[in-house]
Design an enzyme around this catalytic site. Structure first.
Site, PDB file in Angstrom:
ATOM      1  N   SER A   1       0.839  -1.190   0.000  1.00  0.00           N
ATOM      2  CA  SER A   1       0.000   0.000   0.000  1.00  0.00           C
ATOM      3  C   SER A   1       0.875   1.242   0.000  1.00  0.00           C
ATOM      4  O   SER A   1       1.999   1.223   0.510  1.00  0.00           O
ATOM      5  CB  SER A   1      -0.905   0.000   1.234  1.00  0.00           C
ATOM      6  OG  SER A   1      -1.476   1.272   1.450  1.00  0.00           O
ATOM      7  N   SER A   2       0.346   2.323  -0.546  1.00  0.00           N
ATOM      8  CA  SER A   2       1.095   3.582  -0.563  1.00  0.00           C
ATOM      9  C   SER A   2       1.279   4.156   0.834  1.00  0.00           C
ATOM     10  O   SER A   2       2.075   5.084   1.017  1.00  0.00           O
ATOM     11  CB  SER A   2       0.377   4.608  -1.442  1.00  0.00           C
ATOM     12  OG  SER A   2      -0.930   4.871  -0.943  1.00  0.00           O
ATOM     13  N   CYS A   3       0.586   3.604   1.833  1.00  0.00           N
ATOM     14  CA  CYS A   3       0.738   4.111   3.205  1.00  0.00           C
ATOM     15  C   CYS A   3       2.101   3.764   3.806  1.00  0.00           C
ATOM     16  O   CYS A   3       2.424   4.219   4.903  1.00  0.00           O
ATOM     17  CB  CYS A   3      -0.377   3.586   4.106  1.00  0.00           C
ATOM     18  SG  CYS A   3      -0.271   1.826   4.485  1.00  0.00           S
TER      19      CYS A   3
ATOM     20  N   TYR B   1      -0.494  -0.988  10.160  1.00  0.00           N
ATOM     21  CA  TYR B   1      -0.594  -1.685   8.881  1.00  0.00           C
ATOM     22  C   TYR B   1       0.633  -1.380   8.019  1.00  0.00           C
ATOM     23  O   TYR B   1       1.211  -2.270   7.392  1.00  0.00           O
ATOM     24  CB  TYR B   1      -1.869  -1.248   8.159  1.00  0.00           C
ATOM     25  CG  TYR B   1      -2.102  -1.884   6.817  1.00  0.00           C
ATOM     26  CD1 TYR B   1      -2.591  -3.173   6.709  1.00  0.00           C
ATOM     27  CD2 TYR B   1      -1.839  -1.177   5.639  1.00  0.00           C
ATOM     28  CE1 TYR B   1      -2.810  -3.760   5.462  1.00  0.00           C
ATOM     29  CE2 TYR B   1      -2.061  -1.750   4.395  1.00  0.00           C
ATOM     30  CZ  TYR B   1      -2.546  -3.043   4.314  1.00  0.00           C
ATOM     31  OH  TYR B   1      -2.759  -3.618   3.088  1.00  0.00           O
TER      32      TYR B   1
ATOM     33  N   LYS C   1       3.533  -3.905   6.379  1.00  0.00           N
ATOM     34  CA  LYS C   1       3.804  -3.974   4.945  1.00  0.00           C
ATOM     35  C   LYS C   1       5.267  -3.639   4.630  1.00  0.00           C
ATOM     36  O   LYS C   1       5.866  -4.214   3.712  1.00  0.00           O
ATOM     37  CB  LYS C   1       2.864  -3.041   4.185  1.00  0.00           C
ATOM     38  CG  LYS C   1       1.434  -3.556   4.117  1.00  0.00           C
ATOM     39  CD  LYS C   1       1.371  -4.874   3.367  1.00  0.00           C
ATOM     40  CE  LYS C   1      -0.012  -5.460   3.284  1.00  0.00           C
ATOM     41  NZ  LYS C   1      -0.035  -6.749   2.572  1.00  0.00           N
TER      42      LYS C   1
ATOM     43  N   HIS D   1     -13.494   2.723   1.966  1.00  0.00           N
ATOM     44  CA  HIS D   1     -12.716   3.885   1.591  1.00  0.00           C
ATOM     45  C   HIS D   1     -13.605   4.885   0.850  1.00  0.00           C
ATOM     46  O   HIS D   1     -14.767   4.621   0.574  1.00  0.00           O
ATOM     47  CB  HIS D   1     -11.519   3.458   0.754  1.00  0.00           C
ATOM     48  CG  HIS D   1     -10.537   2.631   1.535  1.00  0.00           C
ATOM     49  ND1 HIS D   1     -10.275   1.312   1.244  1.00  0.00           N
ATOM     50  CD2 HIS D   1      -9.775   2.926   2.606  1.00  0.00           C
ATOM     51  CE1 HIS D   1      -9.395   0.835   2.092  1.00  0.00           C
ATOM     52  NE2 HIS D   1      -9.071   1.796   2.936  1.00  0.00           N
TER      53      HIS D   1
END
Length: 315
Positions: free
Chosen positions: A108-110, A137, A141, A180
């Site tokens: 994920s871009s997070c 999270y 990742k 989302h």
């Protein structure tokens, strides 16, 4: 990659995993492997190792994860950290122990720092602090990304990580408490259309977000599967963003809602902008193809066909 190559898709019933499965089938792959969570507990290392050694897949696509929005991440930080590490680390380590040479890890871009310069580049990983609302999270990742990088470095295997932007599409989560922004907005406009009412949305509508149709993500995964990518980490997205107001207008048009859009400026806007730099993947031959309105139309059509089967998600 031969059409009869044994490919295991972890999380094959989720939005991303099911899209990857459809894409592989459409390209003629005939030897796909999938196991539901009640058939294989990916948090159990012994079970994962036994499964891989029995099934002997030649490639693994890891689309399995515990996911959720800000509320879920805030209320269950330990589960979001530990369960995601258990799932991915078991798959990665057991794949290595089973002699599997091809592994695609989805994140994920997070994973990128909260205050990183826009657009987000792969080089920004681990250069600053994370967004507190989803750091549990994100940390999980990041460990997956670094594990795959370590295997590439030490064992010379083709393990690669793909980091998507905001995904939406078929089999999305439309629960208003846990979904989302795009699927939640789509459902709000649909219900407001049926009730002949206005739509109330949070914030000012000025923040900018990037979106990618999940079938495009699936195409990127298959591209990584069929090619040996030269680097360990790639962003996957459209490389362009729109304001939340533009998103609302697009969804209103697709759903044919006729009421007003009311912006509740007392509610927070969130991060002003979040855009991915996707030049690395584009330079080696892949880029998105589905524009936002087309993707929203396909998503809404699926939503209408499956509305009776869409369940509320319990936290």
């Amino acid at each position: 990659m031969k059409k009869n190559t044994r490919i295991y898709i972890a999380g094959h019933r989720g939005m991303v995993g099911s899209a990857v499965w459809r894409e592989l089938e459409s390209k003629g792959y005939t030897n796909l492997i999938g196991k539901a969570s009640n058939e294989l507990d990916l948090k159990n290392q012994a079970d994962v190792l036994s499964f891989l050694q029995k099934e002997k897949p030649e490639a693994i696509i890891d689309a399995a994860a515990r996911v959720g929005g800000i509320l879920a991440n805030n209320d269950y930080p330990y589960q979001f950290l530990m369960e995601n590490m258990q799932i991915q680390n078991n798959l990665i380590d057991c794949a290595l122990k089973s002699g599997i040479n091809k592994f695609i890890f989805l994140g994920s871009s997070c994973i990128y720092p909260k205050f990183a310069t826009q657009p987000l580049m792969e080089e920004y990983l681990l250069t600053g602090s994370l967004e507190p609302t989803n750091e549990w999270y994100a940390i999980a990742k990041i460990t997956g990304v670094k594990a795959c990088q370590a295997i590439r470095k030490q064992f010379k295997k083709d393990y690669v990580s793909l980091m998507p932007t905001n995904l939406y599409g078929i089999h999305d989560n439309f629960d208003l408490k846990t979904s989302h922004v795009l699927p939640a907005m789509l459902r709000k406009f649909h219900e407001a259309k049926n009730n002949n009412s206005d739509v109330i949305l949070w914030g000012s509508g000025t923040p900018m977000r990037e979106f990618l149709f999940v079938d495009d993500m699936a195409e990127a995964v298959v591209y990584a599967l069929e090619n040996e990518l030269p680097e360990y980490l790639y962003n996957v997205g459209s490389g362009k963003d729109i304001t939340i107001k533009e998103l609302a207008t697009t969804i209103q048009k697709v759903t044919r809602h006729k009421g007003n859009i009311i912006w509740d400026s007392e509610k927070p806007d969130g991060t002003p902008r979040k855009l991915m730099d996707v030049s690395k993947l584009k330079e080696i031959g892949w880029e998105y193809s589905t524009e936002l309105q087309e993707g929203v139309e396909k998503t809404y059509a699926w939503f209408l066909e499956n509305i009776d089967n869409i369940k509320e998600v319990k936290l």
